[in-house]
Design an enzyme around this catalytic site. Structure first.
Site, PDB file in Angstrom:
ATOM      1  N   GLY A 141       9.656  -4.793  -0.793  1.00  0.00           N
ATOM      2  CA  GLY A 141       8.425  -4.635  -0.022  1.00  0.00           C
ATOM      3  C   GLY A 141       7.238  -5.087  -0.846  1.00  0.00           C
ATOM      4  N   SER A 142       6.082  -4.579  -0.511  1.00  0.00           N
ATOM      5  CA  SER A 142       4.867  -5.050  -1.175  1.00  0.00           C
ATOM      6  C   SER A 142       4.725  -4.426  -2.563  1.00  0.00           C
ATOM      7  CB  SER A 142       3.653  -4.697  -0.326  1.00  0.00           C
ATOM      8  OG  SER A 142       3.566  -3.292  -0.220  1.00  0.00           O
ATOM      9  N   GLU A 191      -1.687 -12.516  -2.004  1.00  0.00           N
ATOM     10  CA  GLU A 191      -0.496 -12.935  -1.270  1.00  0.00           C
ATOM     11  C   GLU A 191      -0.831 -12.944   0.224  1.00  0.00           C
ATOM     12  OE1 GLU A 191       2.846 -10.190  -0.871  1.00  0.00           O
ATOM     13  OE2 GLU A 191       4.221 -11.881  -0.990  1.00  0.00           O
ATOM     14  N   CYS A 198       8.834 -13.651   0.741  1.00  0.00           N
ATOM     15  CA  CYS A 198       8.309 -13.281  -0.579  1.00  0.00           C
ATOM     16  C   CYS A 198       8.198 -14.516  -1.464  1.00  0.00           C
ATOM     17  CB  CYS A 198       9.199 -12.225  -1.213  1.00  0.00           C
ATOM     18  SG  CYS A 198      10.932 -12.680  -1.283  1.00  0.00           S
ATOM     19  N   LYS A 256      16.826   2.818   5.078  1.00  0.00           N
ATOM     20  CA  LYS A 256      15.649   3.008   5.930  1.00  0.00           C
ATOM     21  C   LYS A 256      14.987   1.655   6.177  1.00  0.00           C
ATOM     22  CE  LYS A 256      11.425   3.657   5.172  1.00  0.00           C
ATOM     23  NZ  LYS A 256      10.989   2.817   6.290  1.00  0.00           N
ATOM     24  N   GLU A 289      11.909  -5.234  -5.567  1.00  0.00           N
ATOM     25  CA  GLU A 289      11.719  -6.653  -5.229  1.00  0.00           C
ATOM     26  C   GLU A 289      10.402  -6.709  -4.481  1.00  0.00           C
ATOM     27  OE1 GLU A 289      13.596  -9.082  -6.216  1.00  0.00           O
ATOM     28  OE2 GLU A 289      15.244  -7.916  -7.028  1.00  0.00           O
TER      29      GLU A 289
HETATM   30  P1  NAD Z   1       5.692  -2.578   2.693  1.00  0.00           P
HETATM   31  O1  NAD Z   1       5.612  -2.317   1.238  1.00  0.00           O
HETATM   32  O2  NAD Z   1       4.549  -2.237   3.550  1.00  0.00           O
HETATM   33  O3  NAD Z   1       6.935  -1.791   3.336  1.00  0.00           O
HETATM   34  C1  NAD Z   1       8.246  -1.942   2.852  1.00  0.00           C
HETATM   35  C2  NAD Z   1       9.049  -0.688   3.167  1.00  0.00           C
HETATM   36  O4  NAD Z   1       8.513   0.420   2.437  1.00  0.00           O
HETATM   37  C3  NAD Z   1       9.029  -0.272   4.640  1.00  0.00           C
HETATM   38  O5  NAD Z   1      10.339   0.135   4.995  1.00  0.00           O
HETATM   39  C4  NAD Z   1       8.082   0.912   4.631  1.00  0.00           C
HETATM   40  O6  NAD Z   1       8.320   1.825   5.689  1.00  0.00           O
HETATM   41  C5  NAD Z   1       8.399   1.541   3.299  1.00  0.00           C
HETATM   42  N1  NAD Z   1       7.374   2.447   2.763  1.00  0.00           N
HETATM   43  C6  NAD Z   1       6.100   2.634   3.177  1.00  0.00           C
HETATM   44  N2  NAD Z   1       5.476   3.551   2.403  1.00  0.00           N
HETATM   45  C7  NAD Z   1       6.388   3.945   1.471  1.00  0.00           C
HETATM   46  C8  NAD Z   1       6.337   4.858   0.370  1.00  0.00           C
HETATM   47  N3  NAD Z   1       5.256   5.542   0.059  1.00  0.00           N
HETATM   48  N4  NAD Z   1       7.444   4.996  -0.390  1.00  0.00           N
HETATM   49  C9  NAD Z   1       8.572   4.290  -0.123  1.00  0.00           C
HETATM   50  N5  NAD Z   1       8.662   3.410   0.913  1.00  0.00           N
HETATM   51  C10 NAD Z   1       7.587   3.243   1.695  1.00  0.00           C
HETATM   52  O7  NAD Z   1       6.092  -4.113   2.816  1.00  0.00           O
HETATM   53  P2  NAD Z   1       6.129  -5.012   4.118  1.00  0.00           P
HETATM   54  O8  NAD Z   1       4.722  -5.259   4.534  1.00  0.00           O
HETATM   55  O9  NAD Z   1       7.113  -4.423   5.082  1.00  0.00           O
HETATM   56  O10 NAD Z   1       6.783  -6.364   3.544  1.00  0.00           O
HETATM   57  C11 NAD Z   1       6.050  -7.430   3.029  1.00  0.00           C
HETATM   58  C12 NAD Z   1       6.075  -7.426   1.509  1.00  0.00           C
HETATM   59  O11 NAD Z   1       7.412  -7.426   1.029  1.00  0.00           O
HETATM   60  C13 NAD Z   1       5.433  -8.665   0.910  1.00  0.00           C
HETATM   61  O12 NAD Z   1       4.614  -8.298  -0.176  1.00  0.00           O
HETATM   62  C14 NAD Z   1       6.621  -9.476   0.406  1.00  0.00           C
HETATM   63  O13 NAD Z   1       6.321 -10.380  -0.626  1.00  0.00           O
HETATM   64  C15 NAD Z   1       7.549  -8.403  -0.011  1.00  0.00           C
HETATM   65  N6  NAD Z   1       8.926  -8.891  -0.074  1.00  0.00           N
HETATM   66  C16 NAD Z   1       9.512  -9.061  -1.300  1.00  0.00           C
HETATM   67  C17 NAD Z   1      10.802  -9.583  -1.393  1.00  0.00           C
HETATM   68  C18 NAD Z   1      11.468  -9.778  -2.736  1.00  0.00           C
HETATM   69  O14 NAD Z   1      12.681  -9.958  -2.777  1.00  0.00           O
HETATM   70  N7  NAD Z   1      10.747  -9.754  -3.838  1.00  0.00           N
HETATM   71  C19 NAD Z   1      11.494  -9.920  -0.230  1.00  0.00           C
HETATM   72  C20 NAD Z   1      10.867  -9.746   0.994  1.00  0.00           C
HETATM   73  C21 NAD Z   1       9.579  -9.216   1.060  1.00  0.00           C
END
Ligand code: NAD
Length: 472
Positions: A220-221, A372, A276, A169, A242
């Protein structure tokens, strides 16, 4: 664009129950439509993956790896098309989009070359104990919008090589490159081995609670990662998380300020800071603080901030309106606490353009330092004492990456040892390699991605402890 994007479910390119707009962040206008799945389509995708998985696991690993290599070849053959679509949906300059696609190709190939062999744990007196590594079953990949292609490949490569099937997804604002990849995969993989579903943030909770999904590989976050962990508990799913970071760069006092400022600038501003492991705060010794800040400001003022599809652009837009508003609010707040040396004002044009912004003279408790920012803005902080600055760098809930810059390599490496993060680079930044595991500590994550450790995350240990029956 008139491409009819479809999801991949059970080997078929499938329309959604509805469609939603995908916006080009360089214009702020919709340029394509994305199909949207509902719970029934998600269930179909999971069921297809579950049906396909035993056959995929029984397929010889050499055949599975060959198909992963074919995916890599197919992606490489269309690198220009993928890079251009990536720039349109994500915003990054075209050359950086090309690096992401090539990195994705290398990642798939690196995993295709990895194997997990059974391990003999004991072999004495007729008692043979062997640890096998078996696949988990159906794995879900949930990815963010900053590196939509390579972050999927970090999960797909190890999942397929170890015999799992996947439901992927993408993030709602960058789903199209994943869907285009689905078109390649449809021609290469057996039906159900990879399924792709899209949403506008509704499917996450259904995926993490789904009884037929064995593992969620999430990037993600940190805030969403906590929800993933909580809702995976109901079915005791495996999770790898991650998450976010607030990486410190510690500049030591023996470096040439100009030389290192250039490297720190790149580490903070590549992909408009939406990485990230971007450098998110820089700590500079007091005697070189002014010179370092001025050099960063000079570099920021020289940036070419424009549509990523234009030749020569060095910084594209922020990926979406919400992130743009967040970055802008952090800069506006920082302006009241410190000095904005360069940038700071959004470009007066459509799209989400914030020029590279350098802020000095902030206290450690300023939101721009503690949170962040995930955007093209870097706070630069002064220090006098090395022990003190290490404590300041570690005073964070995050622990993803970090960098140390020093001429005396042994001293710089000692400092790196004292930074509480999953990875610390010395005199380089973002040296990510598919063969080296990557993980966050503290609230930056759980489990590893990449490398052998990342491969093992897609398996479970299966111990067979056998002894011959004695004669009756
Ligand atoms: P986000 O957490 O908003 O979204 C990430 C994904 O989670 C999206 O596909 C979203 O649709 C999905 N999502 C939303 N609600 C959810 C839920 N309740 N359960 C499961 N999935 C859900 O993150 P973002 O704003 O898209 O990305 C930015 C963040 O990602 C930053 O904090 C960044 O540091 C982090 N990031 C981390 C790494 C790593 O390897 N550690 C790499 C890239 C980005």
């Amino acid at each position: 664009m008139d491409h009819d994007f479809r999801m991949l479910i059970d080997g078929e390119l499938t329309p959604g129950v509805s469609q939603f707009d995908v916006v080009n962040p360089a214009t702020g206008a919709a340029f394509a439509q994305c199909p949207k799945a509902d719970e029934a389509l998600l269930d179909r995708a999971v069921a297809a993956a579950k049906r396909a998985q035993p056959g995929w696991a029984a397929t010889p690993v050499e055949t599975r790896a060959a198909l992963v290599n074919q995916l890599a070849d197919a992606l490489e053959a269309r690198i220009g098309e993928f890079a251009s679509l990536l720039t349109s949906e994500q915003g990054k300059p075209l050359d950086q989009a090309g690096y992401e696609i090539m990195g994705s190709v290398f990642t798939l190939r690196a995993f295709a070359a990895m194997r997990v062999e059974p391990k003999v744990l004991k072999d004495e007196g007729g008692n043979r104990v062997v640890e096998h590594r078996t696949p988990l079953g159906v794995v879900a990949s949930i990815t963010p919008w900053n590196f939509p292609v390579i972050l999927l490949m970090n999960k797909l490569g190890p999942a397929l090589v170890t015999g799992n099937c996947m439901v992927a997804k993408p993030a709602p604002t960058t789903p199209l490159t994943t869907l285009l990849f689905g078109e390649l995969a449809q021609a290469i993989l057996p039906p159900g081995v990879l399924n792709i579903v899209c949403d506008q943030n509704e499917l996450g909770a259904l995926i993490t609670g789904h009884p037929d999904i064995a593992k969620v590989a999430f990037t993600g976050s940190t805030a969403t990662g906590k929800k993933v962990m909580a809702s995976s508990a109901g079915t005791v799913k495996r999770v790898t998380l991650e998450l976010g970071g607030n990486d410190a760069a510690i500049v030591l006092d023996d470096v040439d300020a100009r030389q290192v400022a250039q490297k720190v600038y790149q580490g903070a501003m590549t992909n408009a800071g939406q990485i990230c492991i971007a450098i998110k705060r820089a700590y500079v010794p007091a005697p070189m603080y002014d010179e370092f800040c001025d050099e960063l400001a000079k570099l920021a003022n020289a940036a070419i901030v424009d549509d990523g599809s234009k030749q020569g652009t060095t910084i594209g837009p922020i990926q979406n309106q919400m992130q743009f508003d967040k970055v802008k609010a952090l800069i506006d707040d920082a302006r009241t606490r410190g000095t904005v040396l360069a940038g700071g004002d959004a470009l007066d044009r459509p799209g989400y353009f914030m020029p590279p912004t350098i802020v000095r003279d902030l206290d450690d408790d300023a939101p721009l330092v503690r949170e962040e920012q995930f955007g093209p803005v870097l706070p630069v902080l002064k220090y006098d004492d090395i022990d003190d600055v290490i404590a300041r760098a570690n005073d964070s809930d995050y622990g993803l990456g970090g960098t140390v810059w020093g001429k005396d390599l042994a001293r710089a490496t000692d400092v790196a040892m004292r930074i509480d993060s999953g990875t610390v680079w010395v005199n380089q930044h973002m040296a990510i390699d598919a063969n080296i595991p990557f993980r966050g500590v503290k609230q930056s994550g759980l489990g590893a991605e990449l490398g052998e450790a990342g491969l093992l995350e897609y398996t479970q240990a299966h111990i067979v402890n056998a002894i011959a029956l004695e004669d009756a």
